[in-house]
Design a protein around this motif. Structure first.
Motif, PDB file in Angstrom:
ATOM      1  N   ARG A 102      59.606  70.614  19.636  1.00 15.32           N
ATOM      2  CA  ARG A 102      60.820  71.036  20.346  1.00 15.32           C
ATOM      3  C   ARG A 102      60.932  72.564  20.338  1.00 15.32           C
ATOM      4  O   ARG A 102      61.234  73.185  21.362  1.00 15.32           O
ATOM      5  N   ARG A 103      60.663  73.199  19.186  1.00 12.45           N
ATOM      6  CA  ARG A 103      60.721  74.669  19.124  1.00 12.45           C
ATOM      7  C   ARG A 103      59.685  75.292  20.046  1.00 12.45           C
ATOM      8  O   ARG A 103      59.957  76.260  20.753  1.00 12.45           O
ATOM      9  N   GLU A 104      58.475  74.721  20.056  1.00 14.62           N
ATOM     10  CA  GLU A 104      57.431  75.249  20.936  1.00 14.62           C
ATOM     11  C   GLU A 104      57.821  75.082  22.402  1.00 14.62           C
ATOM     12  O   GLU A 104      57.606  75.995  23.216  1.00 14.62           O
ATOM     13  N   ASP A 105      58.413  73.963  22.762  1.00 18.16           N
ATOM     14  CA  ASP A 105      58.855  73.741  24.141  1.00 18.16           C
ATOM     15  C   ASP A 105      59.966  74.706  24.525  1.00 18.16           C
ATOM     16  O   ASP A 105      59.985  75.251  25.638  1.00 18.16           O
ATOM     17  N   GLU A 106      60.908  74.943  23.601  1.00 21.55           N
ATOM     18  CA  GLU A 106      61.993  75.886  23.889  1.00 21.55           C
ATOM     19  C   GLU A 106      61.451  77.302  24.064  1.00 21.55           C
ATOM     20  O   GLU A 106      61.903  78.041  24.948  1.00 21.55           O
ATOM     21  N   GLU A 107      60.486  77.683  23.235  1.00 22.94           N
ATOM     22  CA  GLU A 107      59.882  79.017  23.353  1.00 22.94           C
ATOM     23  C   GLU A 107      59.143  79.148  24.680  1.00 22.94           C
ATOM     24  O   GLU A 107      59.249  80.181  25.360  1.00 22.94           O
ATOM     25  N   LEU A 108      58.410  78.111  25.080  1.00 17.86           N
ATOM     26  CA  LEU A 108      57.708  78.130  26.353  1.00 17.86           C
ATOM     27  C   LEU A 108      58.699  78.234  27.511  1.00 17.86           C
ATOM     28  O   LEU A 108      58.488  78.992  28.463  1.00 17.86           O
ATOM     29  N   LEU A 109      59.815  77.509  27.424  1.00 18.74           N
ATOM     30  CA  LEU A 109      60.837  77.581  28.463  1.00 18.74           C
ATOM     31  C   LEU A 109      61.449  78.981  28.536  1.00 18.74           C
ATOM     32  O   LEU A 109      61.655  79.523  29.635  1.00 18.74           O
ATOM     33  N   THR A 111      59.979  81.745  27.713  1.00 19.01           N
ATOM     34  CA  THR A 111      58.952  82.612  28.303  1.00 19.01           C
ATOM     35  C   THR A 111      58.918  82.445  29.813  1.00 19.01           C
ATOM     36  O   THR A 111      58.862  83.441  30.560  1.00 19.01           O
ATOM     37  N   TRP A 112      58.981  81.209  30.294  1.00 23.56           N
ATOM     38  CA  TRP A 112      58.962  80.960  31.741  1.00 23.56           C
ATOM     39  C   TRP A 112      60.203  81.547  32.418  1.00 23.56           C
ATOM     40  O   TRP A 112      60.118  82.117  33.500  1.00 23.56           O
ATOM     41  N   GLU A 113      61.357  81.395  31.777  1.00 22.43           N
ATOM     42  CA  GLU A 113      62.588  81.935  32.367  1.00 22.43           C
ATOM     43  C   GLU A 113      62.534  83.458  32.428  1.00 22.43           C
ATOM     44  O   GLU A 113      62.949  84.061  33.437  1.00 22.43           O
ATOM     45  N   ALA A 114      62.010  84.092  31.369  1.00 27.84           N
ATOM     46  CA  ALA A 114      61.897  85.550  31.370  1.00 27.84           C
ATOM     47  C   ALA A 114      60.921  85.996  32.457  1.00 27.84           C
ATOM     48  O   ALA A 114      61.190  86.985  33.180  1.00 27.84           O
ATOM     49  N   ASP A 115      59.806  85.290  32.600  1.00 29.02           N
ATOM     50  CA  ASP A 115      58.839  85.618  33.639  1.00 29.02           C
ATOM     51  C   ASP A 115      59.455  85.446  35.025  1.00 29.02           C
ATOM     52  O   ASP A 115      59.255  86.283  35.918  1.00 29.02           O
ATOM     53  N   LEU A 116      60.225  84.379  35.210  1.00 26.60           N
ATOM     54  CA  LEU A 116      60.880  84.147  36.493  1.00 26.60           C
ATOM     55  C   LEU A 116      61.882  85.260  36.796  1.00 26.60           C
ATOM     56  O   LEU A 116      61.939  85.775  37.924  1.00 26.60           O
ATOM     57  N   ARG A 117      62.694  85.655  35.807  1.00 24.33           N
ATOM     58  CA  ARG A 117      63.661  86.757  36.027  1.00 24.33           C
ATOM     59  C   ARG A 117      62.935  88.052  36.361  1.00 24.33           C
ATOM     60  O   ARG A 117      63.350  88.808  37.235  1.00 24.33           O
ATOM     61  N   ARG A 118      61.812  88.325  35.666  1.00 22.01           N
ATOM     62  CA  ARG A 118      61.050  89.539  35.931  1.00 22.01           C
ATOM     63  C   ARG A 118      60.504  89.529  37.359  1.00 22.01           C
ATOM     64  O   ARG A 118      60.614  90.532  38.081  1.00 22.01           O
ATOM     65  N   ARG A 119      59.968  88.400  37.812  1.00 19.01           N
ATOM     66  CA  ARG A 119      59.429  88.311  39.177  1.00 19.01           C
ATOM     67  C   ARG A 119      60.540  88.450  40.221  1.00 19.01           C
ATOM     68  O   ARG A 119      60.352  89.088  41.256  1.00 19.01           O
ATOM     69  N   GLU A 120      61.684  87.809  39.952  1.00 17.36           N
ATOM     70  CA  GLU A 120      62.804  87.944  40.894  1.00 17.36           C
ATOM     71  C   GLU A 120      63.258  89.395  40.992  1.00 17.36           C
ATOM     72  O   GLU A 120      63.581  89.887  42.079  1.00 17.36           O
TER      73      GLU A 120
END
Length: 130
Positions: A102-109, A111-120
């Motif tokens: 669960r912690r690994e999944d939350e960390e991956l999520l 990371t994806w959200e930060a990457d998405l905000r950076r791209r936007e």
């Protein structure tokens, strides 16, 4: 009539096979009245009388079915000593692995959200009309 003969043939065949297996799996010293070899010949040469005579006069007395003998209640593990697998919600290692996943999944999520905000943000800087 042919079906009746077929059924009688199958019953005879099953009786011969069961008697033969029983005779061959018996101890030599425990077989009654005749040597084991003689019983095998009687079973094979005189169906269905041979197998019936084997069960009546040749089969060892008091022989249990199978090598282990008769089943007795309570002969297995006592209930309090019986090894039991833990249910997943009672197994601490399983719970730790689920918490780690669960912690690994939350960390991956994250990371994806930060990457998405950076791209936007990069897209907004490139195209100010939006």
């Amino acid at each position: 009539m042919i079906r009746l003969y077929g059924l009688l043939f199958l019953v005879d065949l099953v009786l011969v096979v069961i008697a033969l297996i029983d005779c061959l799996s018996s101890e030599d010293a425990a077989v009654r009245n005749l040597p084991k070899v003689a019983w095998v010949f009687i079973i094979l040469l005189f169906p269905p009388i041979g197998p019936i005579v084997w069960f009546v006069a040749g089969r060892p007395q008091g022989q249990r079915v199978g090598r282990a003998g008769a089943w007795r209640p309570g002969s297995g593990f006592p209930e309090y000593e019986r090894p039991r697998p833990l249910a997943p919600d009672d197994d601490p290692e399983f719970l730790r692995s689920k918490a780690r996943e669960r912690r690994e999944d939350e960390e991956l999520l994250r990371t994806w959200e930060a990457d998405l905000r950076r791209r936007e943000e990069e897209l907004r800087r490139r195209d100010p009309s939006t």
